[in-house]
Write an enzyme that holds these catalytic residues in place. Structure first.
Site, mmCIF file in Angstrom:
data_model
loop_
_atom_site.group_PDB
_atom_site.id
_atom_site.type_symbol
_atom_site.label_atom_id
_atom_site.label_comp_id
_atom_site.label_asym_id
_atom_site.label_seq_id
_atom_site.Cartn_x
_atom_site.Cartn_y
_atom_site.Cartn_z
ATOM 1 N N SER A 240 0.776 -1.396 -0.085
ATOM 2 C CA SER A 240 0.096 0.008 -0.227
ATOM 3 C C SER A 240 1.127 1.137 -0.097
ATOM 4 C CB SER A 240 -0.758 -0.387 1.150
ATOM 5 O OG SER A 240 -0.346 0.336 1.929
ATOM 6 N N LYS A 241 0.315 2.269 -0.025
ATOM 7 C CA LYS A 241 0.888 4.112 -0.354
ATOM 8 C C LYS A 241 1.208 3.686 1.101
ATOM 9 C CE LYS A 241 1.810 6.976 -2.892
ATOM 10 N NZ LYS A 241 2.713 7.036 -3.308
ATOM 11 N N ARG A 242 1.415 2.769 1.864
ATOM 12 C CA ARG A 242 2.639 3.873 3.043
ATOM 13 C C ARG A 242 4.146 2.751 3.225
ATOM 14 N NH1 ARG A 242 2.772 -0.368 6.557
ATOM 15 N NH2 ARG A 242 0.547 -1.742 5.967
ATOM 16 N N GLY A 244 5.806 3.058 0.004
ATOM 17 C CA GLY A 244 6.559 4.176 -0.475
ATOM 18 C C GLY A 244 6.379 4.254 -1.794
#
Ligand code: GLU
Length: 469
Positions: A240-242, A244
């Site tokens: 997911s986005k977290r 990177g």
């Protein structure tokens, strides 16, 4: 054996996801290594998301990665008529039927099934209905899925996957408004495009069982299936986005070389013995479905950087320069002046050592790209005290007639340092400050060789004449 045809079939989401890029790469490698074709189909049936910009973003990502496809990109939405035609053919052949059940009736069926603790898979009362009893009302076309037996997917990655047919409902092929469903579109397109190998994310494994029902009903040969595990973050959790960057354009913007990215993505879930670093031609030669692992691969940014560094180091100088210029152009629209380009090319041999990204390489090239006269940075300026400036001033005449080779320059500078009662090491700081305006730079000799006599002397003289330290 028939010629291999693979495809990448992204749904436009606004960017090319790193997982999609890896799927595309696997398909590209598989086809290119076998003299086959790699096709591109944009699954743009969701009209709201399928903007021209979203499609362009995918094409741009593929282009940057160098994953060229054969022929024109196919638009799935543009083929809706053909999808409907196939549904009608199944209907005519008795492989599909008209279902007049309304949404309310289907809901009521499910509700009752839940209460009676039966399977909630909808069973249409119209499956075997006499056409004479058909009302004059809207209908969907449903596939007549076998009620018994099993559907067996011989998956090249997941192994043999068995699905009991009584777990599959009679899926809708054509909605009552005449629009084809996605599942039908995929099969018809893959068939018409002559796709022999479907290599895609394992989130589509369940779809394969349903899609196979359509192949069987149409009497079409099945493709080879390879459902690859999704990519996870470094912590083993769903990406997911977290974690990177997710879109390949972010990697491009960070200045990773496309070859390093390809190498890294190829290793993300696929292996060939212990090989970590390899070229495109090796990857094309080695890539196979057997080497794809069953466990989700984890993103590992350190490894990506390491491989990118190796690819930069072994790249051909001219090709590297071209990629750097494309990077600069895409990042801030900067263009190089001809003399900067010439010096970059001249100095590439030392700049590309140990640079993992283009920004790192360009940072080392600061002495080439900086404006002149040099304004030393604070740390470097400390190396230009009065004594040092005096020394630089007396050095320049020794460089006027020296032949501009590494050996000769080393000899001249060592002799000069000795005459000054010091060591060359002591000259390095002031020279770095004079030539690059920085304390950390490539070697003084490399800089002198790349800058040439005139520019070197001019920078040393400027520093020597500097007013303050
Ligand atoms: N469009 C689907 C996706 O983006 C892929 C479908 C397929 O490969 O069959 O996930």
């Amino acid at each position: 054996m028939t010629d291999v045809v693979t495809r990448f079939a992204p749904s436009p989401t606004g960017y090319l996801h790193i997982g999609g890029a890896r799927t595309a790469l696997f398909n590209w490698l598989y086809a290119r290594g076998r003299g086959g074709k790699f096709l591109l189909r944009i699954e743009d049936t969701d009209r709201a998301r399928s903007t021209p910009e979203a499609t362009a973003a995918i094409l741009k990502g593929l282009d940057w990665l160098g994953l060229d496809h054969d022929g024109e990109a196919i638009s799935q939405a543009a083929r809706a008529e053909r999808h409907a035609e196939v549904a009608l053919q199944m209907l005519a052949e008795g492989k599909a039927y008209k279902c007049f059940s309304t949404q309310e009736e289907i809901e009521a069926f499910r509700e009752a099934a839940r209460e009676e603790k039966r399977s909630t898979l909808f069973q249409s009362p119209w499956r075997d209905a006499d056409p004479a009893t058909h009302p004059d009302a809207p209908y969907a076309i449903r596939l007549k899925t076998p009620m018994e037996g099993e559907t067996v997917i011989e998956d090249q990655v997941q192994g043999t996957v068995r699905i009991q047919n009584d777990q599959l409902d009679d899926m809708i092929l054509l909605r009552s408004d005449g629009t084809p469903v996605y599942m039908l579109a995929v099969v018809v397109d893959d068939h018409d495009m002559g796709v022999t190998h479907v290599i895609r994310g394992d989130d589509h494994l369940n779809n394969a069982a349903r899609q196979m029902g359509i192949y069987t009903a149409m009497g079409w040969p099945l493709p080879v299936y390879a459902h690859i595990p999704l990519i996870h973050g470094p912590d083993g959790k769903k990406l997911s986005k977290r974690h990177g960057a997710l879109g390949v354009e972010e990697y491009q913007a960070m200045g990773y070389p496309a070859a390093g990215m390809r190498n890294y993505l190829a290793r993300l879930g696929w292996s060939h013995g212990d090989d970590e670093f390899f070229t495109d031609s090796q990857a094309k030669e080695w890539f196979d479905l057997d080497g794809i692992g069953k466990a989700p691969a984890r993103l590992d940014f350190k490894k990506l950087e390491h491989l990118c560094g190796l690819h930069i180091a072994q790249a051909k100088d001219a090709a590297l320069l071209q990629e750097i210029e494309a990077y600069l152009d895409a990042s801030d629209g900067a263009t190089l002046r001809p003399e900067q380009r010439a010096m970059l090319l001249e100095g590439m041999y030392c700049l590309k050592e140990r640079a993992k990204t283009f920004p790192e390489l360009l940072d080392k090239a600061h002495f080439i790209l900086t404006d002149t006269p040099i304004e030393p940075e604070e740390k470097a300026a400390k190396n230009l005290d009065t004594v040092s400036r005096g020394i630089l001033g007396s050095l320049t005449p020794h460089l006027q007639n020296a032949s501009w080779t590494r050996d000769e320059l080393e000899a001249v500078l060592n002799r000069f340092a000795e005459d000054q009662g010091t060591k060359f090491g002591k000259l390095a700081g002031p020279m770095r400050a004079a030539l690059a305006g920085r304390a950390a730079t490539p070697s003084v000799f490399d800089m002198m060789l790349v800058l040439g006599r005139e520019e070197t002397i001019s920078r040393l003289a400027h520093a020597a004449a500097g007013a303050t330290a």
